[in-house]
Design a protein around this motif. Sequence first.
Motif, mmCIF file in Angstrom:
data_model
loop_
_atom_site.group_PDB
_atom_site.id
_atom_site.type_symbol
_atom_site.label_atom_id
_atom_site.label_comp_id
_atom_site.label_asym_id
_atom_site.label_seq_id
_atom_site.Cartn_x
_atom_site.Cartn_y
_atom_site.Cartn_z
ATOM 1 N N ARG A 82 -24.235 16.832 2.546
ATOM 2 C CA ARG A 82 -24.333 16.147 3.833
ATOM 3 C C ARG A 82 -25.759 16.300 4.354
ATOM 4 O O ARG A 82 -26.373 17.360 4.206
ATOM 5 C CB ARG A 82 -23.344 16.733 4.851
ATOM 6 N N ALA A 83 -26.270 15.234 4.947
ATOM 7 C CA ALA A 83 -27.646 15.236 5.455
ATOM 8 C C ALA A 83 -27.666 14.709 6.889
ATOM 9 O O ALA A 83 -28.237 13.654 7.176
ATOM 10 C CB ALA A 83 -28.532 14.385 4.556
ATOM 11 N N PHE A 143 -17.128 -3.976 1.556
ATOM 12 C CA PHE A 143 -18.267 -3.516 0.746
ATOM 13 C C PHE A 143 -18.584 -2.030 0.944
ATOM 14 O O PHE A 143 -19.502 -1.510 0.313
ATOM 15 C CB PHE A 143 -19.516 -4.335 1.067
ATOM 16 N N HIS A 144 -17.856 -1.359 1.826
ATOM 17 C CA HIS A 144 -18.199 0.022 2.140
ATOM 18 C C HIS A 144 -18.052 0.956 0.937
ATOM 19 O O HIS A 144 -17.188 0.755 0.076
ATOM 20 C CB HIS A 144 -17.314 0.543 3.283
ATOM 21 N N LEU A 145 -18.892 1.985 0.926
ATOM 22 C CA LEU A 145 -18.771 3.072 -0.040
ATOM 23 C C LEU A 145 -17.878 4.138 0.584
ATOM 24 O O LEU A 145 -18.033 4.481 1.759
ATOM 25 C CB LEU A 145 -20.147 3.652 -0.371
ATOM 26 N N SER A 146 -16.971 4.669 -0.214
ATOM 27 C CA SER A 146 -15.943 5.577 0.312
ATOM 28 C C SER A 146 -16.403 7.035 0.327
ATOM 29 O O SER A 146 -15.914 7.875 -0.435
ATOM 30 C CB SER A 146 -14.655 5.429 -0.514
ATOM 31 N N TYR A 147 -17.375 7.299 1.175
ATOM 32 C CA TYR A 147 -17.879 8.650 1.376
ATOM 33 C C TYR A 147 -18.079 8.857 2.880
ATOM 34 O O TYR A 147 -18.264 7.884 3.620
ATOM 35 C CB TYR A 147 -19.234 8.854 0.681
ATOM 36 N N PRO A 148 -18.106 10.098 3.336
ATOM 37 C CA PRO A 148 -18.448 10.356 4.742
ATOM 38 C C PRO A 148 -19.834 9.803 5.083
ATOM 39 O O PRO A 148 -20.720 9.734 4.216
ATOM 40 C CB PRO A 148 -18.416 11.886 4.838
ATOM 41 N N ASP A 149 -20.022 9.435 6.344
ATOM 42 C CA ASP A 149 -21.265 8.782 6.764
ATOM 43 C C ASP A 149 -22.517 9.598 6.484
ATOM 44 O O ASP A 149 -23.575 9.037 6.186
ATOM 45 C CB ASP A 149 -21.209 8.458 8.262
ATOM 46 N N LEU A 178 -30.381 17.801 -13.797
ATOM 47 C CA LEU A 178 -31.277 18.619 -12.985
ATOM 48 C C LEU A 178 -30.551 19.276 -11.815
ATOM 49 O O LEU A 178 -31.071 20.208 -11.205
ATOM 50 C CB LEU A 178 -32.433 17.757 -12.449
ATOM 51 N N PHE A 179 -29.355 18.755 -11.500
ATOM 52 C CA PHE A 179 -28.599 19.277 -10.354
ATOM 53 C C PHE A 179 -27.192 19.652 -10.799
ATOM 54 O O PHE A 179 -26.197 19.074 -10.345
ATOM 55 C CB PHE A 179 -28.541 18.216 -9.248
ATOM 56 N N PRO A 180 -27.075 20.641 -11.688
ATOM 57 C CA PRO A 180 -25.763 20.963 -12.257
ATOM 58 C C PRO A 180 -24.756 21.505 -11.244
ATOM 59 O O PRO A 180 -23.547 21.433 -11.475
ATOM 60 C CB PRO A 180 -26.094 22.020 -13.315
ATOM 61 N N SER A 181 -25.237 22.013 -10.124
ATOM 62 C CA SER A 181 -24.313 22.580 -9.143
ATOM 63 C C SER A 181 -23.817 21.555 -8.128
ATOM 64 O O SER A 181 -23.058 21.899 -7.223
ATOM 65 C CB SER A 181 -24.981 23.747 -8.403
ATOM 66 N N HIS A 182 -24.255 20.299 -8.281
ATOM 67 C CA HIS A 182 -23.848 19.253 -7.335
ATOM 68 C C HIS A 182 -23.064 18.145 -8.040
ATOM 69 O O HIS A 182 -23.228 17.922 -9.246
ATOM 70 C CB HIS A 182 -25.062 18.642 -6.639
ATOM 71 N N MET A 205 -43.060 5.073 -12.178
ATOM 72 C CA MET A 205 -41.991 4.817 -13.144
ATOM 73 C C MET A 205 -40.675 4.513 -12.412
ATOM 74 O O MET A 205 -40.167 3.423 -12.457
ATOM 75 C CB MET A 205 -41.844 6.003 -14.082
ATOM 76 N N TYR A 206 -40.135 5.533 -11.728
ATOM 77 C CA TYR A 206 -38.984 5.333 -10.835
ATOM 78 C C TYR A 206 -39.375 5.798 -9.441
ATOM 79 O O TYR A 206 -40.162 6.734 -9.280
ATOM 80 C CB TYR A 206 -37.767 6.140 -11.303
ATOM 81 N N GLN A 207 -38.823 5.145 -8.451
ATOM 82 C CA GLN A 207 -39.024 5.549 -7.062
ATOM 83 C C GLN A 207 -37.655 5.859 -6.467
ATOM 84 O O GLN A 207 -36.704 5.093 -6.654
ATOM 85 C CB GLN A 207 -39.713 4.428 -6.284
ATOM 86 N N TRP A 208 -37.578 6.986 -5.766
ATOM 87 C CA TRP A 208 -36.310 7.451 -5.207
ATOM 88 C C TRP A 208 -36.421 7.450 -3.689
ATOM 89 O O TRP A 208 -37.282 8.122 -3.136
ATOM 90 C CB TRP A 208 -36.012 8.876 -5.691
ATOM 91 N N SER A 209 -35.541 6.716 -3.022
ATOM 92 C CA SER A 209 -35.594 6.618 -1.562
ATOM 93 C C SER A 209 -34.301 7.152 -0.965
ATOM 94 O O SER A 209 -33.220 6.605 -1.228
ATOM 95 C CB SER A 209 -35.807 5.163 -1.136
ATOM 96 N N PRO A 210 -34.382 8.235 -0.170
ATOM 97 C CA PRO A 210 -33.167 8.851 0.374
ATOM 98 C C PRO A 210 -32.563 8.051 1.521
ATOM 99 O O PRO A 210 -33.271 7.376 2.278
ATOM 100 C CB PRO A 210 -33.666 10.213 0.858
ATOM 101 N N SER A 211 -31.261 8.150 1.652
ATOM 102 C CA SER A 211 -30.555 7.509 2.754
ATOM 103 C C SER A 211 -29.226 8.213 2.961
ATOM 104 O O SER A 211 -28.872 9.135 2.221
ATOM 105 C CB SER A 211 -30.336 6.017 2.475
ATOM 106 N N LYS A 212 -28.506 7.760 3.963
ATOM 107 C CA LYS A 212 -27.155 8.235 4.192
ATOM 108 C C LYS A 212 -26.191 7.072 3.981
ATOM 109 O O LYS A 212 -26.503 5.920 4.320
ATOM 110 C CB LYS A 212 -27.005 8.796 5.613
ATOM 111 N N VAL A 213 -25.044 7.368 3.425
ATOM 112 C CA VAL A 213 -24.051 6.323 3.153
ATOM 113 C C VAL A 213 -23.710 5.560 4.425
ATOM 114 O O VAL A 213 -23.507 4.338 4.397
ATOM 115 C CB VAL A 213 -22.789 6.943 2.517
#
Length: 202
Positions: A151-152, A20-26, A74-78, A1-9
């Motif tokens: 952070r990951a 085009f950068h996203l304004s978050y820490p790397d 599903l992630f109310p604390s984040h 249905m949906y596929q979720w692929s993790p990455s870092k900004v």
Amino acid sequence: MYQWSPSKVGWYNAVLDPVFHLSYPDDTLAFLVLSTPSMFEKAFKPFLMEQKLQNLRDPIDQCVSHHMTLAKELFPSHQMDVIYDYELHPNRRPKVLMQTAAHVSGAAYYYQRKDVPDDPWGKKKMFGVCIHPQYGGWFAMRAVLVFSDVRAPDLEQVVPIDCIPSREDRISLLEHFNFNWRDGKYRDVLPAEERYSEDQTL
């Protein structure tokens, strides 16, 4: 249905011009969300049934938004920021380049002109296209979810599968996509495990 692929900004920002950068820490954790062919039957049709008496502007976009809202719950604390594929800045620049996000997350390989040595197109502008190792071109990139408070640093990058290795097939893919995308032949550049139904294609 949906596929979720993790990455870092930082992986995304590293391959793009600063505009085009996203304004978050790397090391900020993000997920590329794509819809597989089964999304139409398993998520979209039930969503339409639930919303049958309501005014729908763009049913697919509203369906995806509905499910991303459920994901946030599903992630109310984040703190989760959702950037949709259709969102633009006031100057009409996309808020996120979905195909780049798909590539750096390892979800799908983003085939571009630079992937064709000695390309035959001269001065023609050629747009790139993502191909999924399981679904070929039968999928869509819907959103990027950014966990702005997570952070990951130890997340290891997954290299996307190069499922169209030959120069000739890459030329065929990019020409089908750029010159005849409406016929959908580019989607069948490789045998897909699952394709859109006839209703979904229409």
